[in-house]
Design an enzyme around this catalytic site. Structure first.
Site, short mmCIF file in Angstrom:
data_model
loop_
_atom_site.label_atom_id
_atom_site.label_comp_id
_atom_site.label_asym_id
_atom_site.label_seq_id
_atom_site.Cartn_x
_atom_site.Cartn_y
_atom_site.Cartn_z
N GLU A 201 -8.37 66.17 38.24
CA GLU A 201 -7.15 66.09 37.55
C GLU A 201 -6.92 66.72 36.25
OE1 GLU A 201 -5.13 62.23 39.60
OE2 GLU A 201 -6.63 61.99 37.95
N GLU A 275 -5.51 63.13 47.15
CA GLU A 275 -5.10 61.77 46.89
C GLU A 275 -3.80 61.57 47.27
OE1 GLU A 275 -6.01 60.32 42.71
OE2 GLU A 275 -7.94 61.35 42.77
#
Length: 638
Positions: A201, A275
């Site tokens: 991320e 995710e």
């Protein structure tokens, strides 16, 4: 040769021999029938992303993944959890690697016992699961400092997740140890790893344009040859990518525009949700988050209809044992720590139970398999053991000589910069700061308390200082008195732009009546296993017939006369603290909730006497209760 042998054998012996061959053939079939096809064939080409679908051995392949973190699950239960994953219809395990556990001190590495990553990968392979490895070095994961070691913060100029030399040198040193362990486990070498994630991320952080290229090269130069991926939410996709690496997306609610955006960035490439958030994490002082099973499965169904691959984050959350929970500073006015449980409202509960989500997902994933799914393993029995009564107590003040030698310092020193742990500083737990005062008046923390301090004058409790309360009134008194601040690191922020600011303890001056306080004695109380063992063997414990002082340690014995089962500890008559059982730190409890129970894995208990030690800050009813069901508090929909 065979005919000669057969002639020499009686009919009965021949029959026995044939039976052995038959049994052997059946066993061999059973061992291979549930393994991915590539496991049994010669390997030519691993996972590729050269068209709109992934291919494995040049055949279309859809990743049906789930996250289970080995460091959040007792090793004795790894196989149970992975078998339940396999039985749900998933084909790929994903896991992070927590740098701060594997290198607790600079240059000291631990890949043993509960941290034996190689054993975890081999186990996945033996059960027929592929692996996507997410080695960080930053992992977020609601884990202290996003998995980065706190000793990095000893450098006052440290810039985490950048090409700052102090950071890249530490990453290189860690990767030198880590990557050589995982390279042999890659698909091309006969192992289960089909892909490796580059950082995590980074688009939501994006402090250094050259950083992602550095991490990519750090992996490639050490022998990583499998497919590389990145992982970001929609906004992070703009800045989180790196040339030659497949981008994947993270979300919970399906938004077709986000899928189109991903498609626009890399047309004619496989689309994957790295995710898919099956639930959500909890914060102390808030409600327990739940995500309706029907809503979750509806999104998974749509994702699969779009021909996308998916990874369920989490499939099984587990537990933030010890002091390893993270904290959030995003979307809240003040930083808030995560709770000990990482149940996450995931398909497999914190204790490994099946949920409605699990059964709905199993029904859905079975449609994407040509063979029937394996039968789910039976559920493990749990016990609500009888309550135990605390027999002895030991005050915090009497325990100090079991801790590291205290530091005398003119000014407060934050825990990371204390000269303990071979000059790696203190990572977790509590730090006690003591100085002498000669008057009462107004104590002002100057916002230097990280994160929460119990304040005492001559061992008498005065109040709490934290982010919200920064001033206390101290009573007047005669002569010199000792002012004590017991400061707790409640968990470092794991996500957002404040990672460089996560030093704990007293991070600056404090004032009494606008005069800066000086000349401190500082005790490091990280409560590591060695310290807890020394406490257990101490002769300073006092009977509960004598009124206990707080904070203090409280000892009880749980006697088991049968094979230990999982259970949960419940402490309704206590306030806030930490529980140790047979020397293992189960994590923090706090009466403000939402979490009201702590998971106790059966393998951490044994027949006979089990030592329970509770560090309690302020109050106790002297009883430790057990229940067979968790209590995560009142819930709120995500």
């Amino acid at each position: 040769m065979e005919s000669l042998l057969c002639r020499r054998l009686s009919l009965k012996q021949r029959y026995s021999l044939l039976l052995c061959f038959a049994v052997g053939a059946v066993l061999a079939y059973q061992l291979t029938r549930n393994r991915p096809e590539g496991r049994r064939m010669s390997r030519v080409e691993g996972l590729t992303a050269n068209s709109s679908q992934f291919t494995l051995e040049r055949k279309p392949f859809r990743i049906l993944g789930g996250s289970i973190h080995y460091f959040r699950v007792p090793r004795a239960y790894w196989e149970d959890r992975l078998l339940k994953m396999k039985a749900c219809g998933l084909n790929t395990l994903t896991t992070y690697v927590p740098w701060n556990l594997h290198e607790p001190e600079r240059g000291v590495f631990n890949f043993e016992d509960e941290l034996d990553l190689e054993a975890y990968l081999r186990l996945a392979a033996s059960l027929g699961l592929w692996v996507i490895l997410r080695p960080g070095p930053y992992i977020c994961s609601e884990w202290d400092l996003g998995g980065l070691p706190s000793w990095l913060l000893r450098d006052p100029k440290m810039k985490l997740r950048t090409t700052y030399p102090g950071f890249t040198e530490a990453v290189n040193s860690f990767f030198n140890q880590l990557i050589k362990k995982v390279v042999p486990q890659q698909y091309s070498k006969g192992g289960p790893i089909i892909a490796v994630q580059v950082e995590n991320e980074y688009g939501s952080y994006a402090q250094d344009e050259g950083y992602m290229a550095f991490i990519k090269e750090a992996l490639l130069s050490r022998g990583v040859t499998e497919l590389l991926l990145t992982s970001d939410n929609k906004d992070g996709l703009k800045l989180g990518g790196v040339k030659g690496v497949l981008e994947t997306i993270n979300f919970q609610k399906l938004n077709q525009n986000e899928i189109k955006h991903l498609d626009g960035i890399q047309p004619q490439m496989p689309k994957m949700v790295m995710e898919y958030w099956t639930g959500w994490f909890d914060l102390w002082g808030e409600l327990h988050h739940v995500f309706a099973a029907e809503d979750m499965v509806a999104v998974v169904t749509e994702v699969l209809k779009l021909d996308m691959s998916i990874n369920l984050y989490m499939f099984h959350g587990g537990t933030n044992f010890g002091f390893m929970n993270g904290a959030t500073a995003v979307g809240v006015t003040l930083p808030k720590p995560m709770v000990t449980s990482y149940d996450y409202d995931a398909p497999l509960s914190e204790a490994g139970d099946y949920t409605t989500k699990y059964h709905l997902l199993r029904n859905l994933f079975s449609l994407y398999h040509t063979q029937p799914l394996p039968e789910p393993p039976s559920v493990r029995e749990r016990r609500a053991y009888q309550p135990v009564v605390v027999q002895q107590h030991l005050s915090l003040w009497d325990s100090l000589h079991f801790a590291d030698k205290p530091l005398k310092s003119e000014r407060p020193v934050n825990m990371e910069n204390l000269p303990v742990n071979n000059n790696n500083g203190q990572s977790y737990g509590y730090t006690l700061y003591e100085t002498t005062i000669t008057s009462g008046g107004y104590l002002n923390s100057k916002n230097s308390v990280r994160d929460r301090a119990l304040v005492f004058v001559d061992k008498h409790f005065i109040g709490v200082l934290d982010y919200k309360t920064q001033e206390l009134s101290l009573p007047d008194g005669k002569g010199k008195r000792t002012l004590s601040l017991l400061v707790e690191n409640c968990g470092r922020v794991n996500y957002g732009k404040t990672l460089d600011e996560q030093r704990k303890g007293l991070v600056g001056d404090i004032e009494l009546n606008k005069h800066v306080l000086r000349d401190f004695i500082i005790h490091s109380l990280s409560m590591k296993p060695g310290f807890v063992n020394r406490l257990e063997g101490s002769r300073h414990w006092t009977s509960m017939r004598q009124r206990p002082s707080f904070p203090g340690y409280f000892r009880a014995t749980l006697y088991l006369n049968s094979f230990p089962k999982d259970t949960f500890i419940k402490l309704p008559g206590w306030s806030k603290g930490v529980v140790f059982i047979n020397g293992k730190n189960l994590g923090r409890y706090w009466s403000i909730g939402p979490q009201q129970t702590l998971y106790v894995p059966g393998p951490w208990l044994h027949r006979g006497d089990n030592q329970v030690i509770v560090f309690e800050e302020q109050e106790t009813d002297g009883k430790i209760q057990f229940t067979s069901s968790p209590d995560y508090g009142m819930s709120v929909d995500v």
